[in-house]
Design a protein around this motif. Structure first.
Motif, PDB file in Angstrom:
ATOM      1  N   PRO A  68       6.476   8.268   7.121  1.00 22.02           N
ATOM      2  CA  PRO A  68       7.417   7.486   6.296  1.00 22.02           C
ATOM      3  C   PRO A  68       6.773   6.934   5.012  1.00 22.02           C
ATOM      4  O   PRO A  68       7.287   5.986   4.441  1.00 22.02           O
ATOM      5  N   ALA A  69       5.687   7.527   4.546  1.00 23.26           N
ATOM      6  CA  ALA A  69       4.945   6.959   3.406  1.00 23.26           C
ATOM      7  C   ALA A  69       5.811   6.814   2.150  1.00 23.26           C
ATOM      8  O   ALA A  69       5.712   5.814   1.435  1.00 23.26           O
ATOM      9  N   GLN A  93       8.009   3.816   2.490  1.00 29.52           N
ATOM     10  CA  GLN A  93       7.254   2.565   2.387  1.00 29.52           C
ATOM     11  C   GLN A  93       6.846   2.276   0.944  1.00 29.52           C
ATOM     12  O   GLN A  93       6.877   1.126   0.502  1.00 29.52           O
ATOM     13  N   LYS A  96      14.153   2.311  10.512  1.00 32.36           N
ATOM     14  CA  LYS A  96      13.533   1.068  10.966  1.00 32.36           C
ATOM     15  C   LYS A  96      12.304   0.693  10.140  1.00 32.36           C
ATOM     16  O   LYS A  96      11.865  -0.452  10.177  1.00 32.36           O
ATOM     17  N   PHE A  97      11.733   1.661   9.413  1.00 35.01           N
ATOM     18  CA  PHE A  97      10.572   1.327   8.595  1.00 35.01           C
ATOM     19  C   PHE A  97      10.949   0.481   7.387  1.00 35.01           C
ATOM     20  O   PHE A  97      10.103  -0.170   6.790  1.00 35.01           O
ATOM     21  N   SER A  98      12.208   0.529   7.001  1.00 44.93           N
ATOM     22  CA  SER A  98      12.669  -0.295   5.901  1.00 44.93           C
ATOM     23  C   SER A  98      14.187  -0.372   5.977  1.00 44.93           C
ATOM     24  O   SER A  98      14.898   0.364   5.299  1.00 44.93           O
ATOM     25  N   PRO A  99      14.695  -1.251   6.842  1.00 40.21           N
ATOM     26  CA  PRO A  99      16.129  -1.233   7.193  1.00 40.21           C
ATOM     27  C   PRO A  99      17.081  -1.353   6.001  1.00 40.21           C
ATOM     28  O   PRO A  99      18.211  -0.890   6.087  1.00 40.21           O
ATOM     29  N   LYS A 106       8.488  -0.961  -1.634  1.00 37.41           N
ATOM     30  CA  LYS A 106       7.763  -2.036  -2.315  1.00 37.41           C
ATOM     31  C   LYS A 106       8.456  -2.412  -3.617  1.00 37.41           C
ATOM     32  O   LYS A 106       8.233  -3.498  -4.141  1.00 37.41           O
TER      33      LYS A 106
END
Lengths: 387, 285
Positions: A213-214, A217, A235-238, A221
């Motif tokens: 998921p890089a 992510q 779920k890594f960034s809802p 930011k």
């Protein structure tokens, strides 16, 4: 004493019979199963197949380099594997060699195109889902620049980028799809820096082909949307994952293993077996999470954006358009590669009214081996056909 | 203009884990101990940091755990290389493989778990820069630094002066491990904010190459690491030019080799500490 012995013997015989009754299938993965991408998804498929098929026994080997596939197959066959799934394109020739050596074993080779009487090929194909995500991306971009972090310039990845671009341009005819190649399937650092480079150049929505998921992510930011790929990555960034591509390899595994079990598929007829499974078969799904085709956080924006459906000529919202196409493709009634489609150099690739064939006799003129880029794609494109 | 700014920013951010790991490696090499296990220590540090941050919810505790884990994990190498005087290269390689494998195995249950509040990246950039300056000051301005350097240059002479060679080397190796653990922690709780097996992705090896590239000088390491970060970033930023992407992405690595060759050409002896990689045993030469 005699009784006990007899009982033991009976248990042994019955136990042996039960063991014989099982079918042992084994998987070979190119990466670690924890990559949260490709190998992970295959392993989920293996586990789901185990749940669904009580007579199935499985084993797997992970992180097998492509040159090591033959010795790995030797080992698996010696351990009693009757069906072997080799889940990387680069295993192709090794699998075919091993198939000659072990004619009684059945092989499945993911993403390959070479078959044999005991080697079938299979793929859960994403082009429809990429196209749907493209529609969403086209509605979400404010700068008109959509970034794409891509693994290797091979037909499969190019087909997906083109399907994505076709979707983006359908909603946003002037948008560009800016591609950066990282030349790796798994490299979170490269994916991160490629995303940062794309952000610096004004791209504000992202899709990718990489096994972590890089990209999500890195984009998160700066609070920019990015689509998930292969595994449920919402779920890594809802709040920044509008949707994504999801796979259900188990659909293929269960179908194939069941047909091996009931005798439909044998070591003499697999050269005709090729799974190219799409939304219709349930092998792939739309979403950043199973059961959530579009992240609710993005639904209002998509409902507010109006477009004309090019098939019906009627005004609609992007949300309804995505859902309509999703349903149409689930019913097998639409393909993103429906003509007329010209490539980015203006060459007609799919004539009006036709669907680009999955396979054809002419290399490069079908979905399986296409190398051209759809309009709107900006960036290097190795092996781009000139005519 | 924004693109230039972004390139500079990304080069210092991506250069930071390499810088921190290289500083650690530089420290233990200055004391005469080669440690090729940087990649493994980074992986262990990354996992420890992520696991701690994930379970406690505190990124800061995670970083602390990463530093400690890196330092502790390197002790087997210190024991084998210093006390047992075994081949440092072999032992370091073993440490690299062990660290990657161990972190991969123990990290299974953290795979695919997000860390929703990653630490900001810039504090690590300042920290990395500060550590470089501090290390330079330590090596050249303090008595302890002189002791460390003399152990790396001529352990027998240091021993004659009453310097505890083994103890200095143990501390240097442990400190090197802590730096590597910090670099790994940055990757896991700030640069990325998730754990994946193999996420260090050869950065540890680049840090080792960088140590030689900058001739064991901490301040040069800053420039070297940022330069590498810049080339790495440009591999993606320049892809809209006609230069093939494969070439651009090979450039940072190719340049490392070129510079290494130039360094070797200019100074036959090299700037390496004299006793680098040589086990020390009292009374033996």
């Amino acid at each position: 004493m005699k009784k006990t012995l007899f009982l033991l013997l009976a248990v042994w015989v019955v136990g042996f019979g039960l063991a014989q009754d099982k079918l042992k299938a084994c998987w070979i993965y190119v990466g670690p199963i924890g990559d949260y991408g490709w190998s992970h998804a295959h392993d989920v498929g293996r586990k789901e197949a185990m749940k669904a098929l009580p007579w199935l026994e499985t084993a797997y080997v992970e992180s097998v380099p492509e040159a090591q596939v033959e010795p790995t197959i030797d080992k698996l066959v010696s351990e009693g594997c009757k069906v072997i799934f080799a889940t990387s394109f680069g295993y192709m020739d090794g699998v075919l060699n091993a198939a000659k050596k072990y004619p009684e074993v059945l092989f499945g080779h993911a993403t390959g195109y070479k078959r044999a009487p005991n080697v079938m090929t299979y793929l859960a194909e994403f082009n429809e889902v990429y196209y749907l995500n493209g529609l969403i991306a086209g509605a979400l971009t404010k700068s008109g620049k959509v970034g794409y972090v891509a693994a290797f310039p091979i037909p499969e990845v190019k087909r997906h980028i083109s399907a994505f671009a076709l979707g983006v341009r359908e909603v946003n005819p002037r948008a560009t799809i800016n591609v950066r190649w990282i030349n790796a399937w798994f490299d979170p650092a490269k994916a991160t820096e490629a995303t940062n480079a794309l952000m610096a150049q004004g791209n504000d929505v992202f899709a990718f082909t990489e096994d972590t998921p890089a990209v999500i992510q890195a984009a998160a930011k700066r609070n920019l949307p990015a689509f998930g790929h292969y595994s449920p990555m919402q779920k890594f960034s809802p709040k920044t994952v509008p949707s994504g591509q999801l796979v259900r390899w188990e659909k293929i595994y269960i179908d194939f293993l069941s047909k091996v079990r009931n005798g439909t598929y044998t070591n003499r007829n697999l050269d005709k077996v090729d799974y190219w499974w799409l939304l219709k078969e349930g092998a792939v799904e739309l979403g950043g999470e199973f059961g959530v085709p579009i992240n609710p956080a993005f639904v209002p924006a998509l409902k507010a954006k109006r477009v004309t459906d090019k098939l019906t000529g009627k005004q609609t919202t992007v949300y309804d358009l995505v859902m309509a196409r999703y349903e149409a493709m689930k019913a097998g009634k639409f393909s993103p590669f429906t003509g007329p489609i010209r490539d980015r150099n203006g060459i007609l690739r799919v004539p009006a009214g036709q669907v680009y064939p999955i396979y054809s006799d002419k290399p490069g003129a079908n979905q399986a081996s296409m190398e051209w880029a759809a309009p709107g794609i900006v960036g290097q494109w190795p092996n781009e056909p000139k005519n | 203009m924004e693109e230039v700014w972004a390139a500079l920013l990304r080069s210092v951010i991506f250069g930071t884990p390499i810088l921190i790991a290289a500083l650690g490696n530089l420290l233990n090499e200055r004391a005469g101990v080669v440690n090729l296990g940087v990649e493994g220590m980074m992986a262990v540090g990354a996992l420890a940091a992520f696991a701690t941050a994930q379970t406690t919810g505190s990124g800061g505790l995670g970083v602390l755990a990463g530093v400690l884990a890196g330092g502790l994990f390197t002790l087997p190498h210190a024991f084998v290389a210093i006390s047992l005087r075994a081949n440092q290269f072999v032992s370091g390689l073993a440490l690299a493989m062990l660290g990657l494998g161990l972190a991969g195995l123990l990290g299974k249950r953290f795979e695919g778990q997000p860390l929703l509040a990653p630490l900001p990246e810039m504090p690590f950039v300042y920290l990395g820069f500060g550590l470089a300056v501090a290390l330079w000051a330590f090596l050249y301005l303090t008595h302890a630094g002189l002791v460390l350097r003399s152990v790396g240059e001529n352990p027998a002479a240091a021993d004659l002066l009453g310097i505890p060679v083994y103890r200095v080397r143990y501390w240097a190796v442990a400190a090197g491990g802590m730096f590597a653990g910090l670099a790994g922690a940055f990757l896991a709780v700030s640069y990325r904010s998730s754990w994946t097996e193999g996420m260090t992705n050869q950065l540890g090896w680049i840090a080792i190459a960088l140590t030689i590239f900058v001739a064991w000088e901490p301040l040069r390491a800053v420039l070297g690491a940022y330069f590498f970060g810049l080339l790495y970033y440009l591999g993606f930023a320049l892809q809209d030019s006609a230069i093939p992407s494969v070439f651009l992405q090979a450039l940072p690595y190719a340049l490392v080799i070129v510079v290494l060759a130039l360094v070797a050409w200019r100074r036959r002896q090299g700037a390496a500490p004299e006793a680098l990689g040589l086990p020390y045993e009292r009374g033996r030469r």
